[in-house]
Design a protein around this motif. Structure first.
Motif, short mmCIF file in Angstrom:
data_model
loop_
_atom_site.label_atom_id
_atom_site.label_comp_id
_atom_site.label_asym_id
_atom_site.label_seq_id
_atom_site.Cartn_x
_atom_site.Cartn_y
_atom_site.Cartn_z
N VAL A 1 0.83 -1.20 0.00
CA VAL A 1 0.00 0.00 0.00
C VAL A 1 0.86 1.25 0.00
O VAL A 1 0.52 2.27 -0.59
CB VAL A 1 -0.93 -0.02 1.22
CG1 VAL A 1 -1.72 1.27 1.34
CG2 VAL A 1 -1.87 -1.22 1.14
N ASP B 1 5.09 2.04 4.39
CA ASP B 1 4.92 1.38 5.68
C ASP B 1 4.38 -0.03 5.57
O ASP B 1 4.28 -0.74 6.58
CB ASP B 1 3.99 2.21 6.57
CG ASP B 1 4.65 3.47 7.09
OD1 ASP B 1 5.86 3.43 7.36
OD2 ASP B 1 3.96 4.50 7.19
N ASP B 2 4.00 -0.45 4.37
CA ASP B 2 3.52 -1.82 4.15
C ASP B 2 4.71 -2.65 3.72
O ASP B 2 5.06 -2.71 2.55
CB ASP B 2 2.43 -1.82 3.08
CG ASP B 2 1.78 -3.19 2.91
OD1 ASP B 2 2.14 -4.11 3.66
OD2 ASP B 2 0.93 -3.32 2.01
N ASP C 1 -4.42 -6.79 1.54
CA ASP C 1 -4.95 -5.64 2.25
C ASP C 1 -6.19 -5.13 1.52
O ASP C 1 -6.43 -5.47 0.36
CB ASP C 1 -3.92 -4.51 2.34
CG ASP C 1 -2.93 -4.71 3.49
OD1 ASP C 1 -3.38 -4.68 4.64
OD2 ASP C 1 -1.74 -4.92 3.21
N TRP D 1 -6.05 3.13 3.57
CA TRP D 1 -5.60 1.78 3.93
C TRP D 1 -6.45 1.32 5.11
O TRP D 1 -6.19 1.64 6.26
CB TRP D 1 -4.13 1.84 4.29
CG TRP D 1 -3.48 0.52 4.58
CD1 TRP D 1 -4.02 -0.73 4.49
CD2 TRP D 1 -2.13 0.34 5.04
NE1 TRP D 1 -3.11 -1.68 4.84
CE2 TRP D 1 -1.94 -1.06 5.19
CE3 TRP D 1 -1.09 1.19 5.34
CZ2 TRP D 1 -0.74 -1.59 5.63
CZ3 TRP D 1 0.11 0.66 5.77
CH2 TRP D 1 0.29 -0.71 5.91
N THR E 1 -7.06 -1.73 6.32
CA THR E 1 -6.54 -2.82 7.14
C THR E 1 -5.15 -2.49 7.68
O THR E 1 -4.33 -3.37 7.91
CB THR E 1 -6.50 -4.12 6.34
OG1 THR E 1 -5.83 -3.89 5.09
CG2 THR E 1 -7.91 -4.62 6.06
N GLN E 2 -4.89 -1.23 7.88
CA GLN E 2 -3.61 -0.77 8.43
C GLN E 2 -3.53 -1.09 9.91
O GLN E 2 -4.42 -0.76 10.67
CB GLN E 2 -3.48 0.73 8.21
CG GLN E 2 -2.30 1.38 8.88
CD GLN E 2 -2.25 2.87 8.63
OE1 GLN E 2 -2.44 3.32 7.52
NE2 GLN E 2 -2.01 3.64 9.68
N LEU F 1 3.17 0.97 12.95
CA LEU F 1 3.83 0.93 11.66
C LEU F 1 5.34 1.01 11.84
O LEU F 1 5.82 1.56 12.84
CB LEU F 1 3.35 2.09 10.79
CG LEU F 1 1.86 2.06 10.41
CD1 LEU F 1 1.48 3.32 9.64
CD2 LEU F 1 1.54 0.81 9.57
N ASP G 1 4.28 -2.00 8.92
CA ASP G 1 3.61 -3.29 8.99
C ASP G 1 4.56 -4.36 8.49
O ASP G 1 4.81 -4.46 7.29
CB ASP G 1 2.34 -3.26 8.16
CG ASP G 1 1.61 -4.60 8.17
OD1 ASP G 1 1.97 -5.47 8.97
OD2 ASP G 1 0.67 -4.76 7.37
#
Length: 777
Positions: free
Chosen positions: A154, A157-158, A171, A183, A185-186, A190, A192
């Motif tokens: 995403v 941070d993903d 996600d 996002w 489903t964050q 972070l 993630d």
């Protein structure tokens, strides 16, 4: 208009009984004289297209854009219930798509044509791989927002890492179609790095509340940090809540009560786990209302390692008094507190307001239930469970529809004789209305599956595909049939069989009739295949009418015993059904044929609509003039000034020949406007476009040794006309002007439906401040 009628057959009691065993009762109206059709208000465009044979004053409209950047339309995903909107899937990126992956789009009809917007998120990081494919899993009722499920990262941070074709973890994103994404489903912490999946479950009509399944812990603090199972969450606004909370008193693996607020041992899934990124209440499928229309009630199933799955409901899920109840617990007199369904429990449907839900369990859960269980209905407000019917040997049809708050129509099949007119051992199709079970028909095909079914919006009619021959004319080829629970005496009607009574020579279905180039990624029938009046749209590879000449798949309409060809029947590549609005105003189809003059991409597959009262007239070429003849004058707007500042580019509107494709023109930036821009830091650009679309302007300027963007603006045009774009210089550009007194800029303007851009280069000059005799400014 071609009209064909099937002769009505007189059904005697003996014949009806025999027909019930084989699932064949065919009816149609007797032949009558057909009066000449009344004139249509859009006859001019119908004649221009050669579409006067279409019923209901329909005419073709090209929905997808002409310029698809080499891509082709592969599937229609869903049509909005109200006319004038559709979502589709393509193998290419175009219309301003921020991703180079095969893409999802929505198209909205304007006064001058259809405007396409991309729905995919951007892919700014690594190159996408096969499993990154974004799935369009839901659209809001007004088509303003969409939910996308994807494995592509995403953002920075993903940081989940996979291997090979499975790189990345699932996600769910929410987009507004204008480049902004959320996002959903964050995780709260972070970056993630959990390397765990999340997938879509259900959503409210406006997508304001979304339920999903996730192996990631999405709340802080999470009640059981070492839990590694999938749990159910709901997101409303910026808040994510755990839904699959164990009811008070639930025993853990050690037979000790779990702490309050603990997640269910063994994990959970929305509904019965059927709604994932490829099916269920997603685009094209029918909602089972796992999430109530206000988002406050969520139905979900647990998976425990020490017992069988159980059905639960979370009541007041968004409020401070949220409560979890075990719906499938036993109410049999003398049952222990932990008793419940001892085999697979299947969530069937709930009312839109969440007040009632139906489920199937092969266990006796009430005193009056059959020993092998069946279908039950649960009343949320009274916390009551009632037995409805036995389903021994059932092949449930898990695609129910709730018509409104008062009437519920739940279709299911069972080999059990539940009514006097059913056949013991046969595949009996029933409709459950309230607590009343009504037999509709007995069929031979026991392979009815959700991907083969379509229900009318009011839930009273069913269209389905059957591999078994339910009509002698079907032969060995699968065909499309319909049922009307309001008229069970009609029995099973083969809507795709040949009207002349001869045997079918090819298959028909609600998808693509075997054309592998057009395979919907969600594997469910396009929406709108059957309406409340029993009109059915389908695809057949058979020649059902004389005007069908191409020997491959085409789109047909069945209505009151009459077949009509919706596609042309001439495209050698075929045409497939891609959805319809609930009222049938728009019937979408995919074809590589040029059905409208505006289509100029030489056989690349497009999505069209055969629209009631529709069509857009294509401009005609003016007569050729001699030396003494003057052609039509150019439009008298946006005349350029003599000096520089005029935009140049392809497709100007001031051509004396009317344009055949979308065009636009930009007002010149004159000397006074340039001086005011330099002085105030902003200016207004006037653009006139012939068609709807998004108009974007960017300004680049050389500051130091680099050319950087110093201004930008964009506006959406719902129809052709003028639009004003306000360009504000960046802080860096204004500082450069203040210091150097000059800035050379290039202004670039683009229209989403026009290939190429228009540009002009001008110099902004800011006069030096006046000084006094004393040298003061």
């Amino acid at each position: 208009m071609h009209c064909s009628f099937r002769p009505r057959r007189r059904v005697t009691p003996a014949l009806a009984a025999a027909a019930a065993l084989v699932g064949v009762v065919a009816h149609a109206a007797p032949a009558v004289a057909v009066p000449p059709p009344a004139p249509c208000p859009n006859d001019a465009v119908r004649e221009q297209q050669g579409s006067t044979r279409l019923p209901d004053c329909r005419a073709y409209e090209q929905v997808s854009p002409v310029d698809k950047n080499g891509g082709t339309i592969a599937a229609g995903l869903t049509a909005r219930a109200q006319p004038g909107a559709v979502a589709f899937w393509s193998t290419g990126a175009f219309a301003g798509a921020a991703s180079n992956m095969s893409a999802n789009y929505r198209a909205i009809r304007g006064e001058d044509g259809w405007v396409t917007s991309p729905l995919n998120p951007p892919t700014p990081g690594r190159n996408p791989v096969l499993m990154d494919q974004p799935y369009l899993v839901a659209l809001s009722g007004d088509f303003s927002r969409a939910l996308i499920a994807t494995r592509y990262p995403v953002g920075p941070d993903d940081q989940g890492t996979g291997a090979g074709a499975n790189a990345g973890y699932g996600d769910v994103l929410r987009t507004t179609g204008d480049g902004r994404f959320e996002w959903l489903t964050q995780p709260p912490t972070l970056p993630d790095t959990a390397n765990k999946d999340a997938d879509f479950g259900a959503a409210t009509d406006d997508l304001g509340v979304v339920a999903f399944n996730s192996f990631k812990h999405l709340t802080v603090p999470f009640p059981k940090p070492d839990d590694a199972t999938q749990q159910v969450y709901v997101r409303a606004g910026d808040t994510t809540r755990l839904v699959s909370v164990a009811p008070d008193g639930t025993l853990g693996p050690d037979d000790q009560p779990l702490p309050a607020g603990s997640p269910l041992p063994g994990g959970a899934t929305v509904g019965s786990g059927a709604n994932t990124s490829t099916s269920g209440s997603t685009v094209g499928g029918g909602s089972r209302n796992e999430l109530s229309d206000d988002g406050s009630t969520v139905w979900f199933t647990s998976y425990r390692t020490t017992s069988n799955p159980q059905l639960y409901v979370r009541v007041d899920a968004l409020g401070p008094d949220a409560e979890t109840r075990r719906v499938s617990r036993s109410r049999v007199t003398g049952a222990a507190a932990g008793d419940g369904c001892t085999a697979t429990v299947t969530f069937l449907a709930a009312t839109a307001d969440g007040s009632r839900a139906w489920f199937a369990c092969p266990t006796r859960l009430t005193d009056d239930a059959a020993s092998d269980g069946g279908v039950y209905v649960y009343d949320r407000d009274g916390d009551e469970l009632r037995f409805i019917a036995s389903t021994a040997g059932a092949g449930l049809l898990p695609s129910p529809i709730v018509a409104d708050d008062a009437v519920d129509h739940l279709w299911f099949s069972s080999r059990t004789k539940l009514t006097d007119d059913a056949v013991a051992g046969g595949v009996n199709v029933y409709v459950l209305t309230g607590d009343d079970v009504r037999h509709v028909a007995t069929v031979r095909d026991a392979t009815l599956q959700p991907q083969m079914l379509a229900l009318s919006p009011d839930g009273t009619r069913l269209a389905f595909e059957s591999r078994g021959a339910l009509d002698p004319r079907a032969g060995s080829h699968p065909q499309v049939y319909s049922l009307d629970f309001g008229a069970p005496e009609d029995g099973v009607v083969c809507v795709s069989c040949r009207p002349d009574g001869s045997d079918s020579e090819a298959l028909a279905d609600l998808h693509n009739a075997g054309l592998s180039a057009f395979v919907p990624p969600n594997r469910v029938p396009p929406s709108g295949a059957i309406d409340d009046d029993g009109r059915v749209f389908f695809t057949s590879a058979d020649k059902l009418l004389p005007e069908d000449e191409n020997g491959t798949a085409d789109v047909y309409q069945y209505r009151d015993g009459e077949l009509t060809l919706i596609s042309s029947g001439k495209d050698p590549g075929g045409a497939v059904f891609a959805g319809a609005s609930a009222d049938g105003t728009d019937v979408f189809l995919i074809t590589g044929e040029r059905l409208a003059p505006q289509d100029t991409d030489n056989g690349v597959a497009d999505i069209y609509t055969a629209r009631v009262g529709g069509g857009f007239l294509a401009p005609t070429q003016p007569p050729v003039c001699g030396e003494d003849c003057q052609g039509p004058p150019p439009p008298g707007f946006l005349a350029p000034e003599p000096e520089s500042g005029r935009f140049t580019g392809p497709g100007d509107l001031d051509d004396p020949v009317p344009p055949r494709a979308p065009t636009f023109a930009v007002g010149a930036i004159g000397k006074r406007q340039r001086a005011a821009w330099a002085r105030r830091g902003r200016t207004t650009l006037v653009v006139r476009a012939s068609h709807a679309g998004r108009v974007r302007a960017t300004v680049g300027g050389r500051i130091g040794r680099r050319t950087v963007r110093v201004a930008a603006a964009s506006r959406q045009l719902a129809r052709g006309g003028r639009v004003r774009l306000t360009l504000r210089l960046s802080k860096r550009a204004r500082a450069h002007l203040a210091r150097h007194r000059a800035l050379r800029v290039t202004v670039t303007v683009r229209h989403s439906r026009v290939r190429g851009a228009k540009r002009t280069t001008v110099t902004l000059r800011k006069p030096a401040p006046k000084t006094t005799k004393g040298g003061q400014r």
